[in-house]
Design a protein around this motif. Structure first.
Motif, PDB file in Angstrom:
ATOM      1  N   PRO A   1      36.624  45.848  35.758  1.00 22.90           N
ATOM      2  CA  PRO A   1      35.369  46.013  34.912  1.00 22.90           C
ATOM      3  C   PRO A   1      35.300  45.452  33.655  1.00 22.90           C
ATOM      4  O   PRO A   1      36.259  44.988  33.123  1.00 22.90           O
ATOM      5  CB  PRO A   1      35.275  47.638  35.028  1.00 22.90           C
ATOM      6  CG  PRO A   1      36.812  47.913  35.067  1.00 22.90           C
ATOM      7  CD  PRO A   1      37.428  46.929  36.008  1.00 22.90           C
ATOM      8  N   GLN A   2      34.313  45.410  33.156  1.00 25.39           N
ATOM      9  CA  GLN A   2      34.064  44.650  31.922  1.00 25.39           C
ATOM     10  C   GLN A   2      35.042  45.649  30.718  1.00 25.39           C
ATOM     11  O   GLN A   2      35.602  44.701  30.009  1.00 25.39           O
ATOM     12  CB  GLN A   2      32.721  44.910  31.292  1.00 25.39           C
ATOM     13  CG  GLN A   2      32.290  44.302  29.908  1.00 25.39           C
ATOM     14  CD  GLN A   2      32.513  44.943  28.791  1.00 25.39           C
ATOM     15  OE1 GLN A   2      32.472  46.520  28.909  1.00 25.39           O
ATOM     16  NE2 GLN A   2      32.547  44.555  27.633  1.00 25.39           N
TER      17      GLN A   2
ATOM     18  N   SER B   1      31.225  43.972  35.672  1.00 28.16           N
ATOM     19  CA  SER B   1      31.848  42.550  35.288  1.00 28.16           C
ATOM     20  C   SER B   1      30.651  41.367  35.194  1.00 28.16           C
ATOM     21  O   SER B   1      31.085  40.470  34.561  1.00 28.16           O
ATOM     22  CB  SER B   1      32.707  42.081  36.521  1.00 28.16           C
ATOM     23  OG  SER B   1      32.164  42.050  37.646  1.00 28.16           O
ATOM     24  N   SER B   2      29.532  41.744  35.666  1.00 27.90           N
ATOM     25  CA  SER B   2      28.343  40.887  35.111  1.00 27.90           C
ATOM     26  C   SER B   2      27.669  41.438  34.144  1.00 27.90           C
ATOM     27  O   SER B   2      26.606  40.686  33.902  1.00 27.90           O
ATOM     28  CB  SER B   2      27.571  40.731  36.425  1.00 27.90           C
ATOM     29  OG  SER B   2      26.801  42.177  36.777  1.00 27.90           O
TER      30      SER B   2
ATOM     31  N   VAL C   1      32.802  38.187  35.494  1.00 29.05           N
ATOM     32  CA  VAL C   1      31.957  37.459  36.562  1.00 29.05           C
ATOM     33  C   VAL C   1      30.603  36.925  35.678  1.00 29.05           C
ATOM     34  O   VAL C   1      30.198  35.955  35.838  1.00 29.05           O
ATOM     35  CB  VAL C   1      31.045  38.600  37.480  1.00 29.05           C
ATOM     36  CG1 VAL C   1      29.935  37.982  38.328  1.00 29.05           C
ATOM     37  CG2 VAL C   1      32.253  39.144  38.364  1.00 29.05           C
ATOM     38  N   LYS C   2      30.126  37.616  34.694  1.00 29.11           N
ATOM     39  CA  LYS C   2      29.000  36.988  33.727  1.00 29.11           C
ATOM     40  C   LYS C   2      29.651  35.835  32.965  1.00 29.11           C
ATOM     41  O   LYS C   2      28.878  34.780  33.045  1.00 29.11           O
ATOM     42  CB  LYS C   2      28.505  37.934  32.598  1.00 29.11           C
ATOM     43  CG  LYS C   2      27.399  37.384  31.842  1.00 29.11           C
ATOM     44  CD  LYS C   2      26.716  38.493  30.999  1.00 29.11           C
ATOM     45  CE  LYS C   2      25.655  37.908  30.209  1.00 29.11           C
ATOM     46  NZ  LYS C   2      24.737  38.886  29.394  1.00 29.11           N
ATOM     47  N   ALA C   3      30.899  35.891  32.628  1.00 35.25           N
ATOM     48  CA  ALA C   3      31.390  34.647  32.034  1.00 35.25           C
ATOM     49  C   ALA C   3      31.427  33.445  32.889  1.00 35.25           C
ATOM     50  O   ALA C   3      31.069  32.432  32.374  1.00 35.25           O
ATOM     51  CB  ALA C   3      32.805  35.162  31.374  1.00 35.25           C
TER      52      ALA C   3
ATOM     53  N   ASP D   1      29.295  40.981  42.153  1.00 35.85           N
ATOM     54  CA  ASP D   1      29.380  41.800  41.109  1.00 35.85           C
ATOM     55  C   ASP D   1      29.166  43.220  41.834  1.00 35.85           C
ATOM     56  O   ASP D   1      28.833  44.008  41.199  1.00 35.85           O
ATOM     57  CB  ASP D   1      28.492  41.726  39.956  1.00 35.85           C
ATOM     58  CG  ASP D   1      27.144  41.832  40.510  1.00 35.85           C
ATOM     59  OD1 ASP D   1      26.658  41.735  41.707  1.00 35.85           O
ATOM     60  OD2 ASP D   1      26.002  41.444  39.530  1.00 35.85           O
ATOM     61  N   VAL D   2      29.909  43.502  42.979  1.00 37.29           N
ATOM     62  CA  VAL D   2      29.654  44.731  43.733  1.00 37.29           C
ATOM     63  C   VAL D   2      30.877  45.267  44.122  1.00 37.29           C
ATOM     64  O   VAL D   2      30.847  45.905  45.149  1.00 37.29           O
ATOM     65  CB  VAL D   2      28.490  44.807  44.602  1.00 37.29           C
ATOM     66  CG1 VAL D   2      26.907  45.108  43.762  1.00 37.29           C
ATOM     67  CG2 VAL D   2      28.580  43.858  45.429  1.00 37.29           C
TER      68      VAL D   2
END
Length: 299
Positions: free
Chosen positions: A204-205, A238-239, A245-247, A261-262
């Motif tokens: 996770p973020q 993470s998105s 994932v966003k990165a 992202d799930v």
């Protein structure tokens, strides 16, 4: 087209449609009205949390995914060698389910390798680059890979992957040993063969943070040109800002790397394997929550 073939196609489409609904529910998306993730709408956020954390919903979603996954995944990665990568903060049960799904898809999981905090800490970049350059001295595509993480990621790819399935040669073994001795990777399950595809499961973020997420994205971009490339998958957060994932999705290689992202849902872990199959076939995309440009799951 005979009736039996038509029935099989319709049944598969039905499974995919239901799986998409389950992913939407688990990720907290209100079907037909967009995501329930507006920072200004605390009531919607509360409803999202209560729905996704409800034990009954979780149990149903997990059970449904378990029943449908074999049919959806069968032979989608048949005989494809895949290496699984993780980072600090990755959920072990999510990784276990992804590995199981890869097996259901017919893939050969060649090994599991964890990238350490030392690898992902930007303050140790020069050390990691030095290890990569010394271990892979003279190796095409590594010493001339560009920036620091380009060289580090290219060396890691050379240690674990190849354009074609086969044994890991002496160069690969040397690089892997150097990375292990330098505490840049740990081998949860030592690779026995060269993979042609990598699946990197992130956390996770809050576990990765913006700095490490940037490094993860840079390494994924460097790994991706080897074989059929890499899939980067993580949970819903993470998105979001600061997530890995966003990165990746905002990086220079975004259009070439598949993302999901799930992974914090059972259906999402199935989608991760479907994304790997798409990546292997040369059709990368971004799947999962409403923040995913390609939709809930591959069609």
């Amino acid at each position: 087209m005979d009736q039996r073939t038509l029935h099989v196609i319709n049944f598969r489409y039905h499974l995919v449609s239901i799986a998409a609904i389950l992913i939407a529910l688990a990720a907290g998306i209100a079907l037909g009205s967009g995501p329930l993730e507006d920072d200004d709408d605390t009531q919607a956020a509360s409803q999202t949390t209560s729905r996704s954390d409800d034990p009954g919903v979780r149990s149903f979603e997990t059970g449904f995914a378990a029943r449908t996954a074999p049919g959806m995944l069968k032979d989608t990665l048949k005989d494809r060698p895949v290496v699984v990568l993780t980072v600090p903060g990755t959920n072990a049960s999510e990784v276990k389910d992804v590995v199981k799904g890869l097996g259901l898809a017919g893939a050969e999981v060649t090994g599991q390798v964890a990238l350490t905090s030392k690898m992902l800490d930007s303050s140790g970049r020069q050390f990691a680059e030095g290890v990569a350059q010394q271990a892979a001295e003279g190796v095409d595509g590594v010493t001339d890979a560009g920036d620091s993480y380009g060289r580090i990621g290219s060396a890691l790819a050379r240690a674990l992957m190849a354009s074609e399935p086969g044994t890991l040669d002496e160069t690969a073994t040397t690089i892997r040993s150097a990375f292990t001795e330098g505490d840049l990777i740990t081998e949860t399950r030592a690779p026995k063969r060269a993979a042609t595809l990598a699946v990197l499961v992130t956390g996770p973020q809050r576990a990765t943070g913006a700095a490490q997420s940037t490094v993860i994205a840079a390494l994924a971009a460097a790994i991706n040109p080897t074989g059929q490339g890499v899939v980067v998958a993580g949970p819903a957060s993470s998105s979001t800002d600061g997530g890995a994932v966003k990165a990746v999705r905002e990086g220079a290689a975004a259009s070439e790397i598949s993302t999901v992202d799930v992974t914090d849902t059972a259906a999402g872990r199935v989608v991760t394997v479907l994304a790997a199959a798409e990546q292997a076939s040369g059709q990368p995309g971004a799947w999962g929550t409403s923040r995913s440009d390609s939709g809930a799951l591959p069609k």
